[in-house]
Design a protein around this motif. Structure first.
Motif, short mmCIF file in Angstrom:
data_model
loop_
_atom_site.label_atom_id
_atom_site.label_comp_id
_atom_site.label_asym_id
_atom_site.label_seq_id
_atom_site.Cartn_x
_atom_site.Cartn_y
_atom_site.Cartn_z
N PRO A 1 54.16 -5.51 16.05
CA PRO A 1 54.15 -6.98 16.02
C PRO A 1 53.19 -7.50 14.97
O PRO A 1 52.16 -6.87 14.67
CB PRO A 1 53.69 -7.36 17.43
N ALA A 2 53.52 -8.64 14.41
CA ALA A 2 52.67 -9.22 13.38
C ALA A 2 52.89 -10.72 13.30
O ALA A 2 53.92 -11.25 13.74
CB ALA A 2 52.96 -8.59 12.03
N GLU A 3 51.91 -11.39 12.74
CA GLU A 3 52.06 -12.79 12.35
C GLU A 3 52.39 -12.79 10.86
O GLU A 3 51.62 -12.29 10.04
CB GLU A 3 50.76 -13.56 12.60
N ILE A 4 53.56 -13.34 10.53
CA ILE A 4 54.06 -13.31 9.16
C ILE A 4 54.02 -14.73 8.61
O ILE A 4 54.65 -15.64 9.16
CB ILE A 4 55.48 -12.74 9.12
N VAL A 5 53.27 -14.90 7.53
CA VAL A 5 53.11 -16.21 6.92
C VAL A 5 53.88 -16.24 5.61
O VAL A 5 53.73 -15.35 4.76
CB VAL A 5 51.62 -16.52 6.66
N ILE A 6 54.71 -17.27 5.44
CA ILE A 6 55.55 -17.41 4.25
C ILE A 6 55.21 -18.71 3.54
O ILE A 6 55.13 -19.77 4.16
CB ILE A 6 57.04 -17.38 4.64
N GLU A 7 55.01 -18.62 2.24
CA GLU A 7 54.68 -19.79 1.44
C GLU A 7 55.40 -19.71 0.10
O GLU A 7 55.39 -18.66 -0.55
CB GLU A 7 53.17 -19.86 1.20
N ASP A 8 56.05 -20.82 -0.28
CA ASP A 8 56.75 -20.90 -1.56
C ASP A 8 57.75 -19.75 -1.74
O ASP A 8 57.90 -19.19 -2.83
CB ASP A 8 55.76 -20.90 -2.72
N GLY A 9 58.42 -19.38 -0.66
CA GLY A 9 59.46 -18.37 -0.74
C GLY A 9 58.97 -16.94 -0.76
O GLY A 9 59.78 -16.01 -0.87
N LEU A 10 57.65 -16.74 -0.65
CA LEU A 10 57.07 -15.40 -0.67
C LEU A 10 56.35 -15.11 0.64
O LEU A 10 55.87 -16.04 1.32
CB LEU A 10 56.07 -15.26 -1.83
N PHE A 11 56.24 -13.84 0.99
CA PHE A 11 55.37 -13.46 2.09
C PHE A 11 53.92 -13.65 1.64
O PHE A 11 53.47 -13.04 0.67
CB PHE A 11 55.60 -12.01 2.50
N LYS A 12 53.21 -14.51 2.33
CA LYS A 12 51.81 -14.79 1.97
C LYS A 12 50.87 -13.82 2.67
O LYS A 12 49.94 -13.26 2.07
CB LYS A 12 51.46 -16.22 2.33
N ILE B 1 58.78 -6.30 3.78
CA ILE B 1 58.06 -7.44 4.35
C ILE B 1 56.58 -7.17 4.13
O ILE B 1 55.91 -6.50 4.93
CB ILE B 1 58.40 -7.62 5.85
N GLU B 2 56.08 -7.62 3.01
CA GLU B 2 54.66 -7.44 2.69
C GLU B 2 54.22 -8.55 1.75
O GLU B 2 55.03 -9.15 1.03
CB GLU B 2 54.40 -6.07 2.07
N ALA B 3 52.94 -8.82 1.75
CA ALA B 3 52.39 -9.95 0.99
C ALA B 3 52.74 -9.85 -0.49
O ALA B 3 52.63 -8.79 -1.10
CB ALA B 3 50.88 -10.00 1.17
N GLY B 4 53.19 -10.99 -1.04
CA GLY B 4 53.51 -11.07 -2.45
C GLY B 4 54.97 -10.86 -2.77
O GLY B 4 55.41 -11.20 -3.88
N ARG B 5 55.74 -10.31 -1.83
CA ARG B 5 57.16 -10.07 -2.09
C ARG B 5 58.00 -11.27 -1.66
O ARG B 5 57.60 -12.07 -0.82
CB ARG B 5 57.65 -8.81 -1.37
N ILE B 6 59.21 -11.36 -2.24
CA ILE B 6 60.15 -12.43 -1.89
C ILE B 6 60.50 -12.32 -0.41
O ILE B 6 60.79 -11.23 0.09
CB ILE B 6 61.41 -12.35 -2.76
N LEU C 1 47.96 -24.91 5.73
CA LEU C 1 49.11 -24.65 6.59
C LEU C 1 50.36 -25.39 6.14
O LEU C 1 51.48 -24.92 6.31
CB LEU C 1 48.76 -25.05 8.03
N GLU C 2 50.18 -26.57 5.51
CA GLU C 2 51.31 -27.40 5.16
C GLU C 2 52.29 -26.65 4.25
O GLU C 2 51.90 -26.06 3.24
CB GLU C 2 50.83 -28.66 4.44
N GLY C 3 53.56 -26.63 4.61
CA GLY C 3 54.58 -25.96 3.81
C GLY C 3 54.74 -24.49 4.16
O GLY C 3 55.69 -23.86 3.70
N ASP C 4 53.84 -23.91 4.95
CA ASP C 4 53.95 -22.51 5.34
C ASP C 4 54.91 -22.37 6.52
O ASP C 4 55.03 -23.26 7.37
CB ASP C 4 52.58 -21.96 5.75
N LEU C 5 55.58 -21.25 6.55
CA LEU C 5 56.37 -20.85 7.73
C LEU C 5 55.64 -19.69 8.37
O LEU C 5 55.32 -18.71 7.69
CB LEU C 5 57.78 -20.44 7.30
N ILE C 6 55.35 -19.80 9.66
CA ILE C 6 54.65 -18.74 10.37
C ILE C 6 55.55 -18.22 11.47
O ILE C 6 56.05 -19.00 12.31
CB ILE C 6 53.32 -19.24 10.96
N ILE C 7 55.77 -16.93 11.47
CA ILE C 7 56.63 -16.28 12.47
C ILE C 7 55.84 -15.15 13.11
O ILE C 7 55.20 -14.35 12.41
CB ILE C 7 57.91 -15.71 11.83
N THR C 8 55.90 -15.07 14.44
CA THR C 8 55.35 -13.91 15.13
C THR C 8 56.52 -13.11 15.69
O THR C 8 57.37 -13.65 16.40
CB THR C 8 54.39 -14.32 16.25
#
Length: 627
Positions: A61-72, A365-370, A41-48
């Protein structure tokens, strides 16, 4: 499966606890699981929040997890009742907008100040063709744009300028060869070969064809620039692998190019406003009926089919600071919606579609994209409240959360002081009428509001003391191009369509070679305008001795851009517009229109520093018609 929510340093961590009650896991093992989850979790941004899946046109609706500037991860939240959702934000998250064909220099802003101006409207990326500064300063100019853009949290991608110099018929400040282009295209930020002027391509110019070969070798798309091109010439042009066009001004032109495989960019800028023509409802309806009758389309409902544009991308191309201060692609999207394009489709034309065309890892807004995205109130009004770039919040409640650095100027004008007589269009008087006025027939440029296309007009003008006079009653005034790269040569001509009644105005922005262009009712005021521009090492200026009027926007960066922010530039633009209007000019965007009077890649009749130019026949034309 049982789950337990455990609070660790303010973060809620959900872990599976299957078997814990049966003592299958020790306390140490549970602690290890907590640590592992915490580290992930550390360093991740989580937005619902609700978000737009732009590729498929769905909002959920979705839970969107962002890590290192990318959608995780983008994890849909399944619910039967939206009212029970406890989301972080009201509104809808959408991908950041991408203006995929723009010349930043036309805004008169540096890249970093441009980014600061457009981010509040949801634009997070551009594909910029910097052929304006490249024609002035060459590769040094391109490098300056790239470096300056790094001062802002924004994704600048570039199309490598293909035509530097713009033509062999005029003076410009630089040369970029096919070898230079190969090295530039190897850089990560260079994603395409910039717009290819069709006359030089069709002429089979060997150096131009080498540039095309380089782009194909490196797998980079090639942008087109083919206004009014049609038929066999168009097919030949496309056969070189040119994949897009942003110059369509009619529905039929765009459809012809689209059917031949080109990606059509619908342009809505400050001077060129093509959306009404290209997205005209009746034209689209007739086209849809023709496609269905020909078996090329299956239409279930007219409304659904009409809600999808026949063309792929929305762009601005050239937009000035005053328009930019009121909005960017958000306004373009809203106009498309007003023309009965579905909001989700209009947004897709500025996000997913351009990203796919240029191979950019953003636009959805999909996993792996900026993780470039915005929060809007809804998909029609598109009021932007927050903007994230690479997962970092950069705009909050419309406020930009960063500052740009001071900008170093890039001087580029080599010009001696000019005199009034330099702007006299002269001819020899006949000996029989030496004591009275004569007349002569001249070829003049005919300009049109909201268009880059011009016509050739023949006008009868008075010659007094060997100097051809303008005729304000006919709306025929003087125009001149001054070589800013040394030599002090000046080409004089005449133009109509500006409705100027007094004074003069001019600019060091004159596509694409950017020699100084000035239009006026008299030589004295024209000389004053050029000397003001020279003094400031570039700019836009309006001057009238009769009205005691003088307004200037200084453009010290290559004579193209200000080193100030959008508030300053937009305010100066408004004052210049007011000044031009006071002198009688009634064009929507007089300086933008003027800047294209020297662009000989757009039909039909232009003026450059070496003469009047017939674009259709690719030849110079004498000012005086001796036939």
């Amino acid at each position: 499966m049982d789950e337990r929510i455990i609070d660790v340093d303010g973060n809620e961590i959900i872990i599976s606890v299957d078997g814990i009650d049966d003592m299958e896991l020790s306390g140490l093992e549970i602690a290890d699981m907590i640590i592992e989850e915490a580290e992930e979790l550390e360093g991740d941004l989580i937005i619902t929040a609700k978000y737009l899946n732009v590729e498929f046109g769905e909002v959920y609706p979705a839970e969107i997890v962002i890590e290192d500037g990318l959608f995780k991860e983008v994890i849909p939240i399944i619910t039967d009742d939206d009212n029970e959702l406890d989301l972080d934000y009201d509104g809808i998250l959408i991908p950041g907008f991408i203006d995929s064909h723009i010349h930043i220099e036309s805004s008169k802003l540096s890249p970093s100040n441009f980014a600061k101006a457009v981010l509040p409207y949801g634009t997070t990326s551009v594909v910029a063709d910097s052929h304006e500064i490249a024609n002035v300063l060459g590769i040094d100019g391109i490098n300056w744009m790239v470096e300056n853009g790094k001062y802002a949290p924004f994704d600048f991608y570039y199309a490598v300028p293909s035509c530097v110099p713009h033509s062999s018929f005029e003076n410009s400040g630089a040369l970029i060869t096919s070898s230079d282009i190969e090295e530039l295209l190897k850089r990560d930020e260079m994603v395409a070969l910039g717009e290819m002027n069709f006359p030089v391509v069709l002429s089979g110019d060997e150096e131009v064809l080498r540039k095309i070969e380089v782009a194909h070798k490196l797998g980079k798309p090639i942008d087109g620039h083919a206004p009014l091109l049609s038929g066999e010439d168009l097919k030949k042009y496309i056969s070189y692998g040119i994949t897009s066009d942003h110059e369509c001004t009619s529905f039929s032109e765009a459809i012809e190019k689209s059917r031949l495989g080109m990606t059509i960019m619908v342009r809505e800028g400050s001077s060129s406003k093509d959306m009404d023509a290209l997205l005209n409802y009746d034209d689209r309806l007739n086209y849809l009926i023709e496609e269905e009758m020909a078996g090329r389309a299956v239409v279930e409902t007219i409304d659904d089919a009409m809600a999808v544009s026949p063309f792929e991308i929305l762009v601005c191309d050239d937009i000035d600071a005053e328009d930019l201060s009121k909005g960017h692609l958000d306004n373009v999207i809203k106009k498309a919606i007003s023309l009965k394009i579905n909001p989700k489709e209009a947004i897709k034309m500025t996000t997913f579609n351009p990203a796919e065309h240029y191979g950019l890892n953003c636009g959805a807004i999909e996993a792996g994209r900026i993780a470039n995205f915005s929060l809007v109130d809804d998909l029609r009004n598109l009021n932007v409240s927050k903007v994230w770039v690479h997962g970092e919040l950069v705009v909050d409640d419309g406020e930009v959360l960063f500052e740009t650095e001071a900008i170093e100027s890039k001087p580029s004008i080599v010009l001696d002081e000019v005199k009034a007589e330099d702007f006299d269009a002269k001819m020899e008087m006949s000996w029989t009428n030496s004591l009275m006025d004569e007349t002569t027939n001249v070829f003049a440029i005919k300009a049109f509001d909201k268009s880059l296309i011009t016509e050739k007009s023949e006008e009868t003008l008075i010659v007094r003391d060997g100097v051809i006079q303008p005729d304000l009653k006919k709306d025929v005034v003087k125009i001149a191009v001054v070589n800013r790269y040394g030599g002090n040569d000046i080409m004089n001509g005449f133009i109509k369509g500006f409705n100027l009644k007094k004074g003069a105005f001019g600019a060091s922005v004159a596509h694409d070679s950017h020699n100084i262009l000035v239009i006026g009712t008299n030589s004295e005021d024209m000389a004053k305008v050029v000397n003001i521009i020279r003094e400031h090492q570039g700019g836009l200026a309006v001057y009238s001795s009769e009205e005691d009027l003088c307004e200037v926007l200084e453009l010290p960066i290559a004579g193209l851009m200000s080193n100030r922010d959008i508030d300053y530039v937009a305010d100066k633009n408004r004052k210049l517009m007011e000044a031009a209007n006071k002198l009688g000019c009634n064009l929507t965007s007089p300086f933008t229109t003027l800047s294209f009077m020297a662009l000989i890649s757009i039909p039909h009749f232009k003026i450059i520093n070496q003469g009047l130019f017939d674009v259709d026949n690719i030849e110079f034309v004498d000012l005086i018609n001796n036939l």
